[in-house]
Design a protein around this motif. Structure first.
Motif, mmCIF file in Angstrom:
data_model
loop_
_atom_site.group_PDB
_atom_site.id
_atom_site.type_symbol
_atom_site.label_atom_id
_atom_site.label_comp_id
_atom_site.label_asym_id
_atom_site.label_seq_id
_atom_site.Cartn_x
_atom_site.Cartn_y
_atom_site.Cartn_z
ATOM 1 N N THR A 116 0.956 -1.010 -0.020
ATOM 2 C CA THR A 116 -0.028 -0.024 0.030
ATOM 3 C C THR A 116 0.897 1.159 0.069
ATOM 4 O O THR A 116 0.503 2.450 -0.674
ATOM 5 C CB THR A 116 -1.027 0.075 1.058
ATOM 6 N N TYR A 117 1.973 1.430 0.853
ATOM 7 C CA TYR A 117 2.692 2.311 0.934
ATOM 8 C C TYR A 117 3.376 2.755 -0.401
ATOM 9 O O TYR A 117 3.335 3.852 -0.958
ATOM 10 C CB TYR A 117 3.939 2.478 2.057
ATOM 11 N N THR A 175 0.554 3.988 -2.875
ATOM 12 C CA THR A 175 0.285 5.339 -2.551
ATOM 13 C C THR A 175 1.085 6.632 -2.919
ATOM 14 O O THR A 175 0.892 7.342 -3.180
ATOM 15 C CB THR A 175 -0.017 5.377 -1.090
ATOM 16 N N THR A 176 2.603 6.272 -2.595
ATOM 17 C CA THR A 176 3.385 7.276 -2.698
ATOM 18 C C THR A 176 3.999 7.289 -4.435
ATOM 19 O O THR A 176 4.422 8.544 -4.587
ATOM 20 C CB THR A 176 4.477 6.840 -2.017
ATOM 21 N N LEU A 183 -0.534 7.496 -6.515
ATOM 22 C CA LEU A 183 -1.966 8.395 -6.033
ATOM 23 C C LEU A 183 -1.440 9.740 -5.661
ATOM 24 O O LEU A 183 -0.227 10.177 -5.556
ATOM 25 C CB LEU A 183 -2.373 7.697 -4.912
ATOM 26 N N PRO A 241 -5.702 11.110 1.995
ATOM 27 C CA PRO A 241 -5.884 9.842 2.679
ATOM 28 C C PRO A 241 -7.314 9.398 2.894
ATOM 29 O O PRO A 241 -7.589 8.062 2.649
ATOM 30 C CB PRO A 241 -5.060 9.832 4.100
ATOM 31 N N THR A 301 -8.556 8.344 -0.652
ATOM 32 C CA THR A 301 -7.932 7.157 -0.890
ATOM 33 C C THR A 301 -8.769 6.192 -0.262
ATOM 34 O O THR A 301 -8.948 4.831 -0.856
ATOM 35 C CB THR A 301 -6.478 7.032 -0.601
ATOM 36 N N ARG A 353 -10.509 2.809 -1.979
ATOM 37 C CA ARG A 353 -9.881 1.449 -1.702
ATOM 38 C C ARG A 353 -11.422 0.521 -1.464
ATOM 39 O O ARG A 353 -11.531 -0.616 -1.682
ATOM 40 C CB ARG A 353 -9.234 1.223 -0.475
ATOM 41 N N ASN A 394 -2.851 7.872 -11.681
ATOM 42 C CA ASN A 394 -3.602 7.836 -10.328
ATOM 43 C C ASN A 394 -4.586 6.634 -10.526
ATOM 44 O O ASN A 394 -4.898 5.922 -9.554
ATOM 45 C CB ASN A 394 -4.386 9.057 -10.234
ATOM 46 N N TYR A 422 -5.082 3.359 -8.253
ATOM 47 C CA TYR A 422 -6.710 3.152 -7.336
ATOM 48 C C TYR A 422 -7.441 1.803 -7.776
ATOM 49 O O TYR A 422 -8.026 0.924 -6.912
ATOM 50 C CB TYR A 422 -7.869 4.404 -7.757
ATOM 51 N N LEU A 465 -5.562 -0.907 -6.058
ATOM 52 C CA LEU A 465 -5.775 -0.865 -4.338
ATOM 53 C C LEU A 465 -7.244 -1.438 -4.289
ATOM 54 O O LEU A 465 -7.786 -2.177 -3.271
ATOM 55 C CB LEU A 465 -5.768 0.524 -3.899
#
Length: 318
Positions: free
Chosen positions: A22-23, A26-27, A30, A35, A38, A42, A208, A212, A215
């Motif tokens: 996830t990290y 996300t970095t 996204l 947050p 997001t 998810r 992006n 998503y 995720l």
């Protein structure tokens, strides 16, 4: 560990391994500083897709049960997790979150009748120690809100795991259906908070959208289906001992994909945490009487819900 249990553990372990990505996603994929949006992205699209696919809605008291489970496992967990990550320095949120097995051990004793053993408690402490060696960097200023949020996220997910185990599933309902209900309920809970706090959704580009989609489908729909499936077939404590695989996976991805160095102390921590994860899957031999008692908490794939819940309620009242 027999072959069937080994397969169950391996499939369930794929959930926290997926969450460890996830990290990175996300970095790298996204929009920054969104947050809550997001968290909603998810949960809600994945939940609605699963509900549409399975074409099953809750009935009777499962409307409020699905809402409670969705709030614990998704709706409260995601925002608290993100809040703690933004306010705490250098992996401290992951360290506090790694006490999940201890939370579950206490809640399982209270609501499931699974008495924690000394081995379970020591293994839980070892898991937290191992994770701390992997992710804890230089200390920063103490942030009470961040610490409370981290403890709350861990407690929320732990309670969700225990109550998912306690309530089982309605007869004829599989883990995929239950996953859809919870993700939808959790996503609907996050949505108004996200719009109120963060405003209108950001403009999204192709990168992006790809993030998503990953995720929502892999990291959430498939991962939570495997997680809830595992809860139905394993003890709550055994399931939660797989949790440390998430920060360990994040550390490995950071090393492999982002060039983040792993110091010897981090490698030691990974070995300790992974060893605790394996130790958490070793179930002590039970007598015939205790084995029969344990079966009362199995999923409805093995037992009819009515008889399973009757025995469970009696056991909890004791």
């Amino acid at each position: 560990m027999n072959q069937n249990r080994l397969v169950t553990v391996a499939l369930t372990a794929l959930a926290p391994v997926s969450w460890g990505s996830t990290y990175f996603v996300t970095t790298q994929f996204l929009p920054a500083d969104r947050p809550l949006f997001t968290g909603m992205m998810r949960a809600l699209p994945a939940g609605l897709a699963l509900v549409t696919l399975t074409r099953r809605l809750p009935r009777g008291d499962w409307w409020w049960k699905a809402a409670v489970l969705g709030a614990l496992n998704i709706g409260a967990f995601f925002p608290l997790l993100f809040l703690s990550a933004y306010r705490l320095p250098g992996g401290m949120a992951a360290v506090i979150g790694s006490v999940g097995p201890l939370w579950v051990a206490g809640l399982a004793a209270l609501f499931l009748g699974e008495k924690p053993t000394l081995r379970t408690l020591l293994t839980g402490i070892a898991a937290a120690l191992g994770v701390s060696l992997v992710v804890l960097k230089a200390a920063g200023a103490f942030d009470a809100i961040g610490v409370i949020a981290a403890l709350g996220s861990s407690a929320s997910m732990s309670a969700g795991t225990v109550f998912t185990k306690r309530w089982g599933r309605p007869e004829g309902v599989g883990p995929l259906v239950l996953t859809g209900w919870q993700l939808t309920a959790g996503g609907l809970l996050i949505a108004p908070v996200a719009f109120f706090v963060e405003g209108a959704p950001p403009a999204l580009d192709g990168r992006n959208i790809a993030g998503y989609v990953y995720l929502a489908l892999v990291n959430t729909a498939v991962a939570y289906w495997l997680w809830f499936r595992g809860i139905g077939r394993m003890t709550a404590t055994s399931v939660t001992f797989l949790g440390p695989l998430s920060p360990l996976t994040a550390a490995v991805i950071g090393w492999a994909a982002l060039g983040q160095a792993l110091a010897p102390v981090q490698l030691l921590g990974m070995a300790i945490a992974f060893g605790a994860t394996l130790a958490g899957q070793v179930t002590p031999k039970k007598s015939a009487k205790s084995s029969k008692s344990t079966q009362s908490f199995s999923s409805t794939e093995d037992n009819k819900l009515d008889s399973s819940m009757d025995v469970m309620s009696h056991s909890v009242r004791r």
